[in-house]
Design a protein around this motif. Structure first.
Motif, short mmCIF file in Angstrom:
data_model
loop_
_atom_site.label_atom_id
_atom_site.label_comp_id
_atom_site.label_asym_id
_atom_site.label_seq_id
_atom_site.Cartn_x
_atom_site.Cartn_y
_atom_site.Cartn_z
N THR A 25 -99.09 -59.81 -33.27
CA THR A 25 -98.38 -59.01 -32.27
C THR A 25 -99.02 -57.63 -32.14
OG1 THR A 25 -96.33 -60.20 -32.77
CG2 THR A 25 -96.11 -58.11 -31.59
N VAL A 58 -102.17 -57.76 -30.07
CA VAL A 58 -101.86 -57.85 -28.64
C VAL A 58 -101.48 -56.47 -28.11
CG1 VAL A 58 -100.21 -58.78 -26.96
CG2 VAL A 58 -101.22 -60.29 -28.68
N LEU A 62 -98.65 -62.38 -25.64
CA LEU A 62 -97.45 -62.51 -26.47
C LEU A 62 -96.89 -63.93 -26.40
CD1 LEU A 62 -95.77 -59.07 -25.74
CD2 LEU A 62 -96.70 -59.84 -27.95
N ASN A 104 -96.18 -66.17 -29.65
CA ASN A 104 -94.90 -66.86 -29.83
C ASN A 104 -95.11 -68.35 -30.04
OD1 ASN A 104 -91.93 -66.76 -29.78
ND2 ASN A 104 -92.15 -67.95 -27.90
N PHE A 106 -90.01 -64.73 -31.06
CA PHE A 106 -89.36 -63.61 -30.38
C PHE A 106 -88.03 -64.08 -29.81
CE2 PHE A 106 -94.03 -62.76 -29.43
CZ PHE A 106 -94.22 -61.96 -30.54
N ARG A 160 -87.30 -59.86 -27.94
CA ARG A 160 -87.68 -59.83 -26.52
C ARG A 160 -87.32 -58.48 -25.91
NH1 ARG A 160 -85.72 -65.34 -26.65
NH2 ARG A 160 -83.65 -64.66 -26.01
N LEU A 178 -89.67 -55.78 -27.22
CA LEU A 178 -91.01 -55.87 -26.64
C LEU A 178 -91.01 -55.40 -25.19
CD1 LEU A 178 -92.13 -59.23 -28.25
CD2 LEU A 178 -93.24 -57.00 -28.58
N ARG A 185 -93.38 -64.42 -18.63
CA ARG A 185 -92.81 -64.48 -19.97
C ARG A 185 -92.18 -65.84 -20.28
NH1 ARG A 185 -87.84 -62.74 -21.76
NH2 ARG A 185 -87.45 -61.60 -19.85
N TRP A 237 -91.26 -66.25 -23.74
CA TRP A 237 -90.47 -65.92 -24.93
C TRP A 237 -89.16 -65.27 -24.54
CZ3 TRP A 237 -90.89 -60.55 -24.54
CH2 TRP A 237 -92.07 -60.06 -23.98
#
Length: 133
Positions: free
Chosen positions: A44, A47, A77, A81, A89, A94, A97, A131, A133
Motif C-alpha cells: 500500500t 502505491v 490499490l 487488495n 480494505f 476504504r 484511503l 474502485r 475495494w
C-alpha cells in the motif's frame, strides 16, 4: 501533508503490541497485525509513493491529469487488495484511503468538490469508477 492510512494502521499495531506486553490486552483480542500484515502495508505504501510522485508531476491542474493520477492509484490499490484475498480494505480502510486521496489532491491545488461537480459526480465519488475495494 496528508497522513497516509498506513501510518495510523502501523500505530494501531504498535499500540496493540504495547498493551499486550503490558498485560492490559487479552491475547485473544489481538487482531491488528493480522488485519494489516507487513506485506499489505508495504504494498500500500508503494502505491501511495507512486501517487504522490504523480502529483508532483502535475504542474497544472488539468482535470484529465488529475483523473489519470486517481485512476492509476485506485487500480494499483485494487491490485493490492486482490493480492490480499480481495478483502484487505474494508469499510474503514476504504474511507481512509479515499480521504487520503482527496487530501493529497487538495494539497496539490485540486478543488476536489469542484472537480467532481464538473463531471457530474458527487463529492465522494471520485474513485468509484475504478474502485473494486
Amino acid at each position: 501533508m496528508a497522513e497516509r492510512p498506513t501510518t495510523s494502521w502501523r500505530e494501531e499495531i504498535a499500540e496493540e503490541e504495547r498493551e499486550l506486553a503490558a498485560g492490559t490486552l487479552d491475547p485473544e483480542c489481538v487482531c491488528m497485525a493480522a488485519l494489516f500484515p507487513e506485506a499489505l502495508l508495504v504494498a500500500t505504501e508503494e502505491v501511495l509513493d507512486a501517487f504522490e510522485q504523480a502529483l508532483l508531476g502535475i504542474s497544472e491542474v488539468v482535470d484529465a491529469y488529475v483523473f489519470a493520477a486517481v485512476e492509476r492509484v485506485v487500480l494499483a490499490l485494487n491490485a493490492v487488495n486482490e493480492a490480499h484475498g480481495g478483502s484487505a480494505f474494508e469499510t474503514d480502510e476504504r474511507e481512509a484511503l479515499c480521504a487520503y486521496i482527496d487530501e493529497a489532491l487538495t494539497e496539490h491545488g485540486v478543488d476536489v468538490v469542484a472537480l467532481t461537480a464538473r463531471h457530474g459526480l458527487g463529492q465522494y465519488q471520485l474513485t468509484d469508477r475504478w474502485r473494486d475495494w
